[in-house]
Design a protein around this motif. Structure first.
Motif, PDB file in Angstrom:
ATOM      1  N   PHE A  78       0.815  -1.223   0.000  1.00 40.37           N
ATOM      2  CA  PHE A  78       0.000   0.000   0.000  1.00 40.37           C
ATOM      3  C   PHE A  78       0.843   1.264   0.000  1.00 40.37           C
ATOM      4  O   PHE A  78       0.361   2.327  -0.406  1.00 40.37           O
ATOM      5  CB  PHE A  78      -0.982  -0.017   1.178  1.00 40.37           C
ATOM      6  CG  PHE A  78      -2.072  -1.035   1.011  1.00 40.37           C
ATOM      7  CD1 PHE A  78      -3.190  -0.750   0.236  1.00 40.37           C
ATOM      8  CD2 PHE A  78      -1.960  -2.297   1.578  1.00 40.37           C
ATOM      9  CE1 PHE A  78      -4.195  -1.693   0.058  1.00 40.37           C
ATOM     10  CE2 PHE A  78      -2.956  -3.251   1.405  1.00 40.37           C
ATOM     11  CZ  PHE A  78      -4.076  -2.946   0.637  1.00 40.37           C
ATOM     12  N   GLY A  79       2.108   1.156   0.427  1.00 44.88           N
ATOM     13  CA  GLY A  79       2.997   2.315   0.390  1.00 44.88           C
ATOM     14  C   GLY A  79       3.179   2.822  -1.023  1.00 44.88           C
ATOM     15  O   GLY A  79       3.092   4.030  -1.290  1.00 44.88           O
ATOM     16  N   PHE A  80       3.385   1.889  -1.967  1.00 42.18           N
ATOM     17  CA  PHE A  80       3.592   2.287  -3.368  1.00 42.18           C
ATOM     18  C   PHE A  80       2.275   2.719  -4.037  1.00 42.18           C
ATOM     19  O   PHE A  80       2.264   3.556  -4.922  1.00 42.18           O
ATOM     20  CB  PHE A  80       4.250   1.149  -4.151  1.00 42.18           C
ATOM     21  CG  PHE A  80       5.690   0.944  -3.793  1.00 42.18           C
ATOM     22  CD1 PHE A  80       6.638   1.938  -4.020  1.00 42.18           C
ATOM     23  CD2 PHE A  80       6.114  -0.230  -3.189  1.00 42.18           C
ATOM     24  CE1 PHE A  80       7.969   1.763  -3.676  1.00 42.18           C
ATOM     25  CE2 PHE A  80       7.440  -0.421  -2.835  1.00 42.18           C
ATOM     26  CZ  PHE A  80       8.368   0.585  -3.078  1.00 42.18           C
ATOM     27  N   ILE A  81       1.168   2.128  -3.582  1.00 39.96           N
ATOM     28  CA  ILE A  81      -0.133   2.486  -4.179  1.00 39.96           C
ATOM     29  C   ILE A  81      -0.560   3.882  -3.715  1.00 39.96           C
ATOM     30  O   ILE A  81      -0.999   4.713  -4.516  1.00 39.96           O
ATOM     31  CB  ILE A  81      -1.221   1.442  -3.790  1.00 39.96           C
ATOM     32  CG1 ILE A  81      -0.886   0.084  -4.433  1.00 39.96           C
ATOM     33  CG2 ILE A  81      -2.616   1.918  -4.214  1.00 39.96           C
ATOM     34  CD1 ILE A  81      -1.758  -1.068  -3.939  1.00 39.96           C
ATOM     35  N   LYS A  82      -0.419   4.153  -2.424  1.00 41.37           N
ATOM     36  CA  LYS A  82      -0.982   5.382  -1.855  1.00 41.37           C
ATOM     37  C   LYS A  82       0.049   6.502  -1.672  1.00 41.37           C
ATOM     38  O   LYS A  82      -0.331   7.651  -1.454  1.00 41.37           O
ATOM     39  CB  LYS A  82      -1.620   5.070  -0.497  1.00 41.37           C
ATOM     40  CG  LYS A  82      -2.836   4.151  -0.609  1.00 41.37           C
ATOM     41  CD  LYS A  82      -3.668   4.237   0.657  1.00 41.37           C
ATOM     42  CE  LYS A  82      -5.024   3.590   0.458  1.00 41.37           C
ATOM     43  NZ  LYS A  82      -5.902   3.803   1.612  1.00 41.37           N
ATOM     44  N   GLY A  83       1.361   6.174  -1.714  1.00 43.02           N
ATOM     45  CA  GLY A  83       2.386   7.202  -1.523  1.00 43.02           C
ATOM     46  C   GLY A  83       2.433   8.171  -2.687  1.00 43.02           C
ATOM     47  O   GLY A  83       1.997   7.855  -3.803  1.00 43.02           O
ATOM     48  N   ASN A  84       2.952   9.363  -2.424  1.00 43.11           N
ATOM     49  CA  ASN A  84       2.988  10.362  -3.496  1.00 43.11           C
ATOM     50  C   ASN A  84       4.376  10.534  -4.086  1.00 43.11           C
ATOM     51  O   ASN A  84       4.596  11.352  -4.960  1.00 43.11           O
ATOM     52  CB  ASN A  84       2.453  11.722  -2.974  1.00 43.11           C
ATOM     53  CG  ASN A  84       3.152  12.134  -1.679  1.00 43.11           C
ATOM     54  OD1 ASN A  84       4.147  11.535  -1.303  1.00 43.11           O
ATOM     55  ND2 ASN A  84       2.602  13.139  -1.012  1.00 43.11           N
ATOM     56  N   GLY A  85       5.354   9.764  -3.588  1.00 44.75           N
ATOM     57  CA  GLY A  85       6.706   9.806  -4.151  1.00 44.75           C
ATOM     58  C   GLY A  85       7.540  10.917  -3.551  1.00 44.75           C
ATOM     59  O   GLY A  85       7.102  12.057  -3.450  1.00 44.75           O
ATOM     60  N   ASN A  86       8.724  10.578  -3.107  1.00 42.76           N
ATOM     61  CA  ASN A  86       9.691  11.545  -2.573  1.00 42.76           C
ATOM     62  C   ASN A  86      11.064  11.169  -3.125  1.00 42.76           C
ATOM     63  O   ASN A  86      11.253  10.050  -3.594  1.00 42.76           O
ATOM     64  CB  ASN A  86       9.723  11.483  -1.039  1.00 42.76           C
ATOM     65  CG  ASN A  86       8.430  11.985  -0.425  1.00 42.76           C
ATOM     66  OD1 ASN A  86       8.084  13.148  -0.524  1.00 42.76           O
ATOM     67  ND2 ASN A  86       7.698  11.072   0.207  1.00 42.76           N
ATOM     68  N   PRO A  87      12.052  12.086  -3.068  1.00 45.87           N
ATOM     69  CA  PRO A  87      13.394  11.727  -3.535  1.00 45.87           C
ATOM     70  C   PRO A  87      13.926  10.487  -2.803  1.00 45.87           C
ATOM     71  O   PRO A  87      13.742  10.345  -1.594  1.00 45.87           O
ATOM     72  CB  PRO A  87      14.226  12.969  -3.183  1.00 45.87           C
ATOM     73  CG  PRO A  87      13.244  14.085  -3.087  1.00 45.87           C
ATOM     74  CD  PRO A  87      11.974  13.471  -2.601  1.00 45.87           C
ATOM     75  N   ILE A  88      14.568   9.605  -3.566  1.00 42.09           N
ATOM     76  CA  ILE A  88      15.025   8.330  -2.992  1.00 42.09           C
ATOM     77  C   ILE A  88      16.553   8.231  -2.967  1.00 42.09           C
ATOM     78  O   ILE A  88      17.120   7.731  -1.997  1.00 42.09           O
ATOM     79  CB  ILE A  88      14.393   7.154  -3.771  1.00 42.09           C
ATOM     80  CG1 ILE A  88      12.931   7.010  -3.328  1.00 42.09           C
ATOM     81  CG2 ILE A  88      15.143   5.852  -3.534  1.00 42.09           C
ATOM     82  CD1 ILE A  88      12.080   6.172  -4.209  1.00 42.09           C
ATOM     83  N   LEU A  89      17.232   8.711  -3.984  1.00 42.63           N
ATOM     84  CA  LEU A  89      18.693   8.618  -4.020  1.00 42.63           C
ATOM     85  C   LEU A  89      19.403   9.966  -3.963  1.00 42.63           C
ATOM     86  O   LEU A  89      20.614  10.019  -3.787  1.00 42.63           O
ATOM     87  CB  LEU A  89      19.140   7.849  -5.271  1.00 42.63           C
ATOM     88  CG  LEU A  89      18.863   6.345  -5.259  1.00 42.63           C
ATOM     89  CD1 LEU A  89      19.204   5.729  -6.594  1.00 42.63           C
ATOM     90  CD2 LEU A  89      19.616   5.634  -4.143  1.00 42.63           C
ATOM     91  N   GLN A  90      18.661  11.046  -4.125  1.00 36.13           N
ATOM     92  CA  GLN A  90      19.268  12.382  -4.094  1.00 36.13           C
ATOM     93  C   GLN A  90      18.539  13.267  -3.084  1.00 36.13           C
ATOM     94  O   GLN A  90      17.314  13.240  -3.035  1.00 36.13           O
ATOM     95  CB  GLN A  90      19.199  13.019  -5.497  1.00 36.13           C
ATOM     96  CG  GLN A  90      20.124  12.376  -6.514  1.00 36.13           C
ATOM     97  CD  GLN A  90      21.608  12.529  -6.175  1.00 36.13           C
ATOM     98  OE1 GLN A  90      22.007  13.500  -5.537  1.00 36.13           O
ATOM     99  NE2 GLN A  90      22.415  11.579  -6.594  1.00 36.13           N
TER     100      GLN A  90
END
Length: 439
Positions: free
Chosen positions: A174-186
């Motif tokens: 559900f994290g990937f379904i409902k999350g809105n995305g944030n920087p992951i490597l930078q």
């Protein structure tokens, strides 16, 4: 009477054991320490989960050669005694008895207590007396359960396994379904932090989450084909754990930025609340609490056995009492010793400090075990080795270098914690001298 272990374990049983032993509380709570060290930069934290996993795989592959060649009960304490002699073997058991097991139990009890207070709507930082009371009562309660007999421990472990898998799976999906995305490597690190300065701290945090792999080598005596299946179980099992850790940390970041995870006592609970709202978040938190309770039970089940073994050899003060078994056939006095020491450590009210202390100290002895593989190859080339570490000496070298980096980095960046661990360990030398003379 046949005392030999039955060789019944295949690859799938060994794989599931590796995964079950390694996944504990670290994956739910350590992102806070990681992103605090990076000042809210996500990149280095994600890289640390990969590097920590690689070090752990090489560590498991290396230590398993010793486990298979010295198939005696007692774990690392026995391996080090066989390779380096009785005094260093005792110091290993002493360190585990007075520091590693009680320190880890205390850390888990503190985070368990803080999580309960958050669940009930209290701020744990503003209610430290309640945190300490709940932590100590939890330690003493689980110790009591373990003095009754070991059968109950098995039931708790089964429930706890379900408890930790459910929140992991639910947050990932559900994290990937409902999350809105944030920087992951930078960026790799946030303002004011450096990669060199933070790397040691983030590695020691991930190595706590990966800890438990040393117990895997003990399976060698019960495996049908350890030479072939043990390396597959270690590489496969820890690779699966590493994949789970990476994916769930991606899910955390997808839902909440690293700067917010750094400020949360329990990042997993924060993410669960964002995904499912207040009620759903609380249900996932209960699963996390069950997982931590299971980890606590596991350490209070295994730790006292080390103290008991030392007491049977009469190398601990009050050995006669600590070596006694109660009516349930359990070393109850040794259990209470570990529980009382853990309660004293819990008075610090610290999770990250205690885990840094225990990981630093245990890794000194892990590195000695890795070096022991090379020492045994030179001194006892004819020793029967049902399993040999692949790509020798490259794999042991990676394990040794990785371990030394963490140890030296802690000595330089967290000197007081490191010295505390060394002093507590070295107190074992005069203790050994006195008990040896008394024997």
């Amino acid at each position: 009477m046949n005392n030999e272990l039955k060789k019944t374990l295949g690859l799938s049983a060994a794989l599931s054991t590796v995964i079950g032993v390694v996944i504990g509380s670290g994956v739910f709570f350590k992102p806070q320490a990681i992103y605090t060290a990076t000042n809210g930069g996500p990149g280095l934290g994600m890289i640390a989960w990969v590097i920590g996993g690689i070090i752990t795989i090489t560590a498991g592959l290396t230590a398993a050669e010793v486990s298979a060649a010295i198939p005696k009960t007692g774990g690392m304490m026995v391996y080090i005694e066989e390779i380096y002699g009785k005094k260093l073997g005792f110091l290993t058991g002493w360190m585990q008895t007075v520091l590693f097991f009680p320190g880890t139990i205390a850390a888990l009890a503190v985070i368990f207590a803080k999580q309960i207070l958050e669940l009930l709507g209290y701020n744990p930082d503003a209610n430290m007396i309640m945190v300490l009371v709940i932590a100590i009562v939890t330690i003493l309660f689980i110790a009591f359960l373990n003095t009754v007999g070991s059968s109950l421990g098995g039931v708790i472990q089964t429930v706890a396994t379900v408890g930790k898998l459910v929140p992991l799976i639910v947050i990932i999906i559900f994290g990937f379904i409902k999350g809105n995305g944030n920087p992951i490597l930078q960026p790799l690190v946030g303002p004011g932090a450096t990669v060199g300065g933070a790397l040691g701290q983030v590695l020691i945090a991930t190595l706590f989450a990966y800890d438990g792999w040393i117990n895997v080598g003990a399976l060698a005596g019960e495996m049908k084909d350890p030479g072939k299946d043990l390396p597959k179980a270690i590489v496969g099992g820890i690779s699966i754990v590493m994949a789970v850790y990476i994916v769930i940390n991606l899910a955390y970041l997808w839902v909440a930025p690293a700067s917010e995870l750094a400020a949360a006592t329990a990042p997993a609970a924060l993410v669960a609340e964002r995904i499912f709202g207040n009620i759903g978040g609380k249900i996932v938190t209960v699963g996390i609490l069950i997982s931590v309770f299971g980890a606590l039970n596991g350490y209070l089940l295994t730790g006292p056995r080390v103290a008991y073994t030392l007491a049977v050899k009469k190398t601990l003060p009050f050995s006669n009492g600590l070596a006694k078994l109660n009516k349930g056939g359990v070393p109850s006095n040794s259990i209470w010793l570990i529980a009382i020491l853990a309660s004293l450590y819990a008075l610090t009210g610290q999770f990250n400090l205690l885990t840094d202390l225990t990981v630093f100290t245990i890794w000194i002895f892990y590195v000695l075990t890795f070096i022991g593989v090379i020492k045994l190859r030179k001194e006892k080339p004819d020793l029967e080795r049902p399993y040999k570490v692949p790509l020798y000496p490259i794999i042991p070298a990676i394990a040794i270098i990785g371990g030394l980096f963490v140890i030296i980095n802690q000595l330089l960046t967290a000197t007081l914690i490191a010295l505390g661990g060394i002093i507590l360990t070295l107190i074992g030398i005069p203790v050994y001298s006195i008990t040896s003379k008394n024997k």
